[in-house]
Design a protein around this motif. Sequence first.
Motif, PDB file in Angstrom:
ATOM      1  N   HIS A 298       0.834  -1.210   0.000  1.00 23.53           N
ATOM      2  CA  HIS A 298       0.000   0.000   0.000  1.00 23.53           C
ATOM      3  C   HIS A 298       0.869   1.261   0.000  1.00 23.53           C
ATOM      4  CE1 HIS A 298      -3.454   2.551   0.879  1.00 23.53           C
ATOM      5  NE2 HIS A 298      -2.774   3.084   1.873  1.00 23.53           N
ATOM      6  N   ALA A 299       1.865   1.290   0.883  1.00 18.55           N
ATOM      7  CA  ALA A 299       2.707   2.483   0.999  1.00 18.55           C
ATOM      8  C   ALA A 299       3.533   2.699  -0.260  1.00 18.55           C
ATOM      9  CB  ALA A 299       3.614   2.353   2.218  1.00 18.55           C
ATOM     10  N   LYS A 300       4.072   1.621  -0.817  1.00 19.09           N
ATOM     11  CA  LYS A 300       4.926   1.765  -2.003  1.00 19.09           C
ATOM     12  C   LYS A 300       4.117   2.220  -3.213  1.00 19.09           C
ATOM     13  CE  LYS A 300       8.618   0.920  -1.915  1.00 19.09           C
ATOM     14  NZ  LYS A 300       9.798   1.757  -1.649  1.00 19.09           N
ATOM     15  N   ALA A 301       2.914   1.671  -3.388  1.00 16.65           N
ATOM     16  CA  ALA A 301       2.092   2.064  -4.531  1.00 16.65           C
ATOM     17  C   ALA A 301       1.688   3.537  -4.439  1.00 16.65           C
ATOM     18  CB  ALA A 301       0.849   1.184  -4.610  1.00 16.65           C
ATOM     19  N   ARG A 302       1.410   4.011  -3.238  1.00 17.94           N
ATOM     20  CA  ARG A 302       1.013   5.404  -3.061  1.00 17.94           C
ATOM     21  C   ARG A 302       2.179   6.359  -3.301  1.00 17.94           C
ATOM     22  NH1 ARG A 302      -3.545   7.108  -0.425  1.00 17.94           N
ATOM     23  NH2 ARG A 302      -2.355   8.840   0.466  1.00 17.94           N
ATOM     24  N   SER A 303       3.372   5.970  -2.866  1.00 12.82           N
ATOM     25  CA  SER A 303       4.512   6.894  -2.957  1.00 12.82           C
ATOM     26  C   SER A 303       5.195   6.868  -4.317  1.00 12.82           C
ATOM     27  CB  SER A 303       5.534   6.551  -1.861  1.00 12.82           C
ATOM     28  OG  SER A 303       6.045   5.236  -2.054  1.00 12.82           O
ATOM     29  N   ALA A 304       5.221   5.699  -4.977  1.00 12.51           N
ATOM     30  CA  ALA A 304       5.994   5.568  -6.223  1.00 12.51           C
ATOM     31  C   ALA A 304       5.155   5.808  -7.472  1.00 12.51           C
ATOM     32  CB  ALA A 304       6.637   4.187  -6.291  1.00 12.51           C
ATOM     33  N   LEU A 305       3.836   5.636  -7.403  1.00 17.73           N
ATOM     34  CA  LEU A 305       2.976   5.808  -8.578  1.00 17.73           C
ATOM     35  C   LEU A 305       2.149   7.085  -8.450  1.00 17.73           C
ATOM     36  CD1 LEU A 305       1.708   2.129  -9.068  1.00 17.73           C
ATOM     37  CD2 LEU A 305       3.605   3.274 -10.214  1.00 17.73           C
ATOM     38  N   ASP A 306       2.796   8.168  -8.049  1.00 20.25           N
ATOM     39  CA  ASP A 306       2.068   9.411  -7.795  1.00 20.25           C
ATOM     40  C   ASP A 306       2.325  10.485  -8.850  1.00 20.25           C
ATOM     41  OD1 ASP A 306       4.688   9.866  -7.164  1.00 20.25           O
ATOM     42  OD2 ASP A 306       4.276  11.035  -5.356  1.00 20.25           O
ATOM     43  N   GLY A 307       2.975  10.121  -9.952  1.00 18.30           N
ATOM     44  CA  GLY A 307       3.254  11.115 -10.996  1.00 18.30           C
ATOM     45  C   GLY A 307       1.979  11.594 -11.672  1.00 18.30           C
ATOM     46  N   ARG A 324      10.438   9.647 -14.490  1.00 18.58           N
ATOM     47  CA  ARG A 324       9.937   9.499 -13.125  1.00 18.58           C
ATOM     48  C   ARG A 324       8.932   8.343 -13.046  1.00 18.58           C
ATOM     49  NH1 ARG A 324       6.384  13.909  -9.627  1.00 18.58           N
ATOM     50  NH2 ARG A 324       6.258  12.650  -7.726  1.00 18.58           N
ATOM     51  N   MET A 325       8.050   8.261 -14.019  1.00 18.86           N
ATOM     52  CA  MET A 325       7.075   7.184 -14.031  1.00 18.86           C
ATOM     53  C   MET A 325       7.765   5.831 -14.187  1.00 18.86           C
ATOM     54  SD  MET A 325       3.987   6.027 -13.902  1.00 18.86           S
ATOM     55  CE  MET A 325       2.730   7.269 -14.243  1.00 18.86           C
ATOM     56  N   ARG A 326       8.770   5.767 -15.047  1.00 18.07           N
ATOM     57  CA  ARG A 326       9.495   4.509 -15.254  1.00 18.07           C
ATOM     58  C   ARG A 326      10.155   4.050 -13.958  1.00 18.07           C
ATOM     59  NH1 ARG A 326      12.372   6.073 -19.059  1.00 18.07           N
ATOM     60  NH2 ARG A 326      11.248   5.144 -20.820  1.00 18.07           N
ATOM     61  N   ASN A 327      10.797   4.957 -13.238  1.00 17.99           N
ATOM     62  CA  ASN A 327      11.448   4.590 -11.982  1.00 17.99           C
ATOM     63  C   ASN A 327      10.427   4.125 -10.946  1.00 17.99           C
ATOM     64  OD1 ASN A 327      13.958   5.281 -13.024  1.00 17.99           O
ATOM     65  ND2 ASN A 327      13.872   7.379 -12.244  1.00 17.99           N
ATOM     66  N   GLY A 328       9.286   4.820 -10.885  1.00 14.31           N
ATOM     67  CA  GLY A 328       8.248   4.419  -9.937  1.00 14.31           C
ATOM     68  C   GLY A 328       7.687   3.046 -10.246  1.00 14.31           C
ATOM     69  N   GLU A 331      10.144   0.378  -9.255  1.00 14.89           N
ATOM     70  CA  GLU A 331      10.219   0.236  -7.800  1.00 14.89           C
ATOM     71  C   GLU A 331       9.033  -0.568  -7.272  1.00 14.89           C
ATOM     72  OE1 GLU A 331      10.698   3.132  -3.870  1.00 14.89           O
ATOM     73  OE2 GLU A 331      10.771   3.972  -5.906  1.00 14.89           O
ATOM     74  N   VAL A 332       7.832  -0.242  -7.737  1.00 14.49           N
ATOM     75  CA  VAL A 332       6.648  -0.983  -7.298  1.00 14.49           C
ATOM     76  C   VAL A 332       6.705  -2.415  -7.798  1.00 14.49           C
ATOM     77  CG1 VAL A 332       4.130  -1.099  -7.418  1.00 14.49           C
ATOM     78  CG2 VAL A 332       5.251   1.111  -7.172  1.00 14.49           C
ATOM     79  N   ARG A 333       7.219  -2.605  -8.998  1.00 17.98           N
ATOM     80  CA  ARG A 333       7.303  -3.963  -9.551  1.00 17.98           C
ATOM     81  C   ARG A 333       8.207  -4.842  -8.693  1.00 17.98           C
ATOM     82  NH1 ARG A 333       9.086  -5.968 -15.551  1.00 17.98           N
ATOM     83  NH2 ARG A 333       7.478  -7.582 -15.756  1.00 17.98           N
TER      84      ARG A 333
END
Length: 517
Positions: A298-307, A324-328, A331-333
């Motif tokens: 939950h925390a990772k999806a909220r912080s990394a997919l916020d672009g 930025r989206m690619r890095n997020g 990270e979530v993957r």
Amino acid sequence: MNSRPSAAEEGLFCSAERWAPADAELWRRWRESLHAEQRADALLPLQAALSGLVAFRHLENHPLSVPVTDFRPHLHAVRVTYVWALELVAQLRGDGAPERRLQAVGDPEAEPHSSLRALERSLTDARRVSERLLELPVVDAGSFQASCDLFLRDLGRNAFFRPPEPLEFSNVAELVRPDGLTPELDSWKSETAKMTTMVAFLTLLRSHRFLGIADQQIREDDGLYRTHIVVASVRRELRTLTRFLLVQGVETFADELEARLLSLDAHHITGARAEITRASRQLQELRESVEALAMEIHAKARSALDGALPELHPELGHALPAERMRNGIREVRRTVKDAAKQLRSLGRPVRDPQEERKSERVRKNTHQDIWAFRFILRAFTAKASVASVGADYWSDAGSLEFVGEFVRHFRVFGPRLTRATEYPRGGPLTRAVSALSHREAINAASLNLATHECILFLEHLDEALADVPRSLLAPFDKNKAARDLRGYLSAAKDRTAADRIAAGAFGLIDPVRAQAS
């Protein structure tokens, strides 16, 4: 030895699908009629695109960090996804491929072909509507959602291509074979625990695949907009999954505890009491693990997919938000992949503590050997790639000494690590390196082949080391591993002259001093 899944295990997988048995059979036969490229490059991406369109209609699945008054960028994202989906439909239908003749309206043999054609018509109509709306100077939230609803109503009536809801699956075979998960479910005694674990694992696997598709789309024209559509589906799915784990997990472990207690032998009261205490402690640890896993996702999806969705025709282009989206996404993957591994391991039976400590020592030693042998592989591939250039190389007798030493190192590490890491190319690797055992048989072709196989093995070991859970990496001492590696290679100084030359070749002592000694 992999045993065939039982009927009960296959039934467990079927229960996760929304298909009726007859529809499942039609879908299976249609999938098998497709080429491998169609299944890999079109079928799952189409499901990702359609699932994303369903999720993107709801504003809660957008990364709305600031108030939005003009939804033209959002409508543009939907339009380019319609175009992408039409391309995938065309790929599934095939250019000039004969379709089944429709014998009658509603003929079951016509499916899923008729559903695919209906989807094509729906996408075409929706694309035209979105193009007309994009001519407006401003698109408000109501107009955006109304245009989405026109397509979604058609999609909801589609028999075979209506995307599944979160935690629901249209065909499990697209994600994993039954024998790919059921062995980890064997130790669960309650059916609820098995179903919860399986649904959560399949959801994580699908999210991982969808994120990979989103990552690929970033490179395409208007790909960043398509990526936001697919990510909306992943965001929705992971949010649902975390709620499912936190709520359903409580009931799951209650059922599991009851099932374990009922399986105890009532004639051994003393042993049963100890077993009750042990089972309760294990299930409490499992519950805490699942709760931590859910909150991490939950925390990772909220912080990394916020672009935020990019504006149309920005002055600075899309390079920065795309990166930025690619890095997020990556990270979530990684987080989703780690969570799936942890989830699979939860159902494994807890062994005797002494056996666990022994197994832990074996794993640590394997990790250390992987870490060390990577350096030996890198040294060999670097020297071999340089040595293969130039015709005068083969006239220099001493220049091949590093090859013989590498073969000796490979005999120590190679076969054991190929088995321990389940390397699929262990046979070709071993044959290629073995061909270097006799110096007179070495030529440019054999050295190049061995170098190629070693590069592939090195990449595999890098991935294997990166996939080690953090709980195992924490006690791993790289300084100790480095000392052990240097000690192993330095021992060459006390062996034969060839070993001393090899010690210089791998950087342990000065090459000139090694030759002189």
